[in-house]
Design an enzyme around this catalytic site. Structure first.
Site, PDB file in Angstrom:
ATOM      1  CG  ASP A  82       8.693  -9.348  -4.129  1.00 34.29           C
ATOM      2  OD1 ASP A  82       7.858 -10.212  -3.797  1.00 34.29           O
ATOM      3  OD2 ASP A  82       8.700  -8.194  -3.655  1.00 34.29           O
ATOM      4  CG  HIS A  83       5.016  -8.451  -6.129  1.00 33.34           C
ATOM      5  ND1 HIS A  83       3.717  -8.855  -5.942  1.00 33.34           N
ATOM      6  CD2 HIS A  83       5.442  -7.983  -4.936  1.00 33.34           C
ATOM      7  CE1 HIS A  83       3.363  -8.627  -4.687  1.00 33.34           C
ATOM      8  NE2 HIS A  83       4.398  -8.111  -4.049  1.00 33.34           N
ATOM      9  CB  SER A 212       7.190  -0.469   4.870  1.00 32.17           C
ATOM     10  OG  SER A 212       8.350  -1.044   4.346  1.00 32.17           O
TER      11      SER A 212
HETATM   12  P1  13P Z   1       6.625  -2.553   1.638  1.00 29.24           P
HETATM   13  O1  13P Z   1       7.393  -1.740   0.647  1.00 29.24           O
HETATM   14  O2  13P Z   1       5.313  -1.927   1.993  1.00 29.24           O
HETATM   15  O3  13P Z   1       7.442  -2.898   2.831  1.00 29.24           O
HETATM   16  O4  13P Z   1       6.234  -3.925   0.931  1.00 29.24           O
HETATM   17  C1  13P Z   1       7.256  -4.766   0.494  1.00 29.24           C
HETATM   18  C2  13P Z   1       6.686  -5.951  -0.192  1.00 29.24           C
HETATM   19  O5  13P Z   1       5.632  -6.436   0.127  1.00 29.24           O
HETATM   20  C3  13P Z   1       7.474  -6.509  -1.309  1.00 29.24           C
HETATM   21  O6  13P Z   1       6.818  -7.562  -1.926  1.00 29.24           O
END
Ligand code: 13P
Length: 284
Positions: A82-83, A212
């Site tokens: 992720d990211h 979230s």
């Molecule tokens: P939240 O922590 O706001 O749920 O976001 C998670 C997210 O987008 C991980 O890439």
């Protein structure tokens, strides 16, 4: 079973209008909690690991732990980076066995984002690893903590999104429509018209980050308008934190109990999200 990639999960979600949750993990309680939840709901699941979380645990160790559970799971599991802002991290993740990666070039100029995403696709595709990219900027945890809200200047432009996907060949696109990472301190007003437009112009599955704190209605509307992958982290971390905090003053309990209680809180949270996203019973 071995890991699946996003192309083995998301096209069915897109065609049948449900979302698949991508839950960020940091250690064993997260991994086991999320995969147990998916099994109990008979849902496909995406286990995500963010580049920034290497400050807690190396991605190679996460890959081995997730492999152990995925091989024993009765549901499809994807392991997704992720990211990632660094191509080196992406290469390490692919070598470690991740089935999917995200290159996050959202804060770089459009041409650079295209160029580096193309490079990542050229590395990942030949080895069967799917690529998520991002266009438009998401408000980060630090900015949210400072009370900064997403503004339209940073939202994804639908025409540019179509051009981006066409040029890069990415498998999924993360969009900015008013969500932010971390818990919201304001009432969300997602730009669903923009999302609808993007989904009319872009053929690949769309991804909603910052899950979230969004309401069930927000999730359902987003999924009905083209979101196929929904990312959630902070709520899992907070739920586990609450469970541990409740147990910490009980002298009969010690660290292994804290881990188990945290894991159960994550499992319950993930199960509730899977039901909202509509992916229960969709594991094949
Ligand atoms: P939240 O922590 O706001 O749920 O976001 C998670 C997210 O987008 C991980 O890439």
């Amino acid at each position: 079973m071995p890991f699946v990639n996003l192309n083995e999960i998301l096209p069915a979600a897109k065609a049948n209008h449900y979302g698949v949750g991508a839950f960020n993990v940091i250690g064993e309680p997260f991994i086991c909690g999320a995969i147990t939840a998916a099994e109990k709901e008979a849902s496909p699941i995406i286990i995500a690991f963010a580049e920034v979380h290497e400050s807690y645990v190396p991605l190679e160790f996460v890959a081995e732990m997730v492999k152990y559970w995925a091989q024993r799971a009765r549901v499809p599991v994807a392991l997704h980076l992720d990211h990632a802002k660094n191509v080196d991290t992406i290469i390490r993740a692919i070598r470690a066995g991740f089935s999917s990666v995200m290159y996050d070039g959202s804060t770089t100029p459009f041409a650079d984002n295209v160029k580096i995403t193309q490079k990542v696709v050229a590395i990942a595709k030949p080895v069967g690893v799917t690529v998520e990219a991002e266009l438009g900027i998401l408000t980060g945890v630090e900015e949210v903590a400072e009370g900064k809200r997403p503004t339209e200047d940073f939202y994804t432009d639908p025409e540019q999104a179509a051009e981006f996907v066409e040029k890069t060949g990415c498998d999924a696109l993360a969009v900015s429509i008013g969500t932010a990472h971390g818990m919201y301190t304001w009432e969300t007003m997602l730009d669903f018209n923009r999302l609808q437009k993007i989904s009319e112009l872009v053929s690949v599955p769309l991804v909603l980050h910052g899950g979230s704190g969004l309401s069930s209605n927000d999730f359902r509307t987003a999924i009905s308008k083209g979101i196929s992958k929904v990312n959630v982290f902070t709520e899992c971390a907070l739920a586990a934190g609450r469970a541990v905090r409740e147990a910490v003053n009980d002298n009969s309990k010690s660290f292994p109990d804290f881990c188990q209680l945290g894991q159960k809180a994550i499992e319950d949270l993930v199960r509730s999200k899977i039901r909202i996203f509509g992916s229960c019973g969709k594991a094949v």
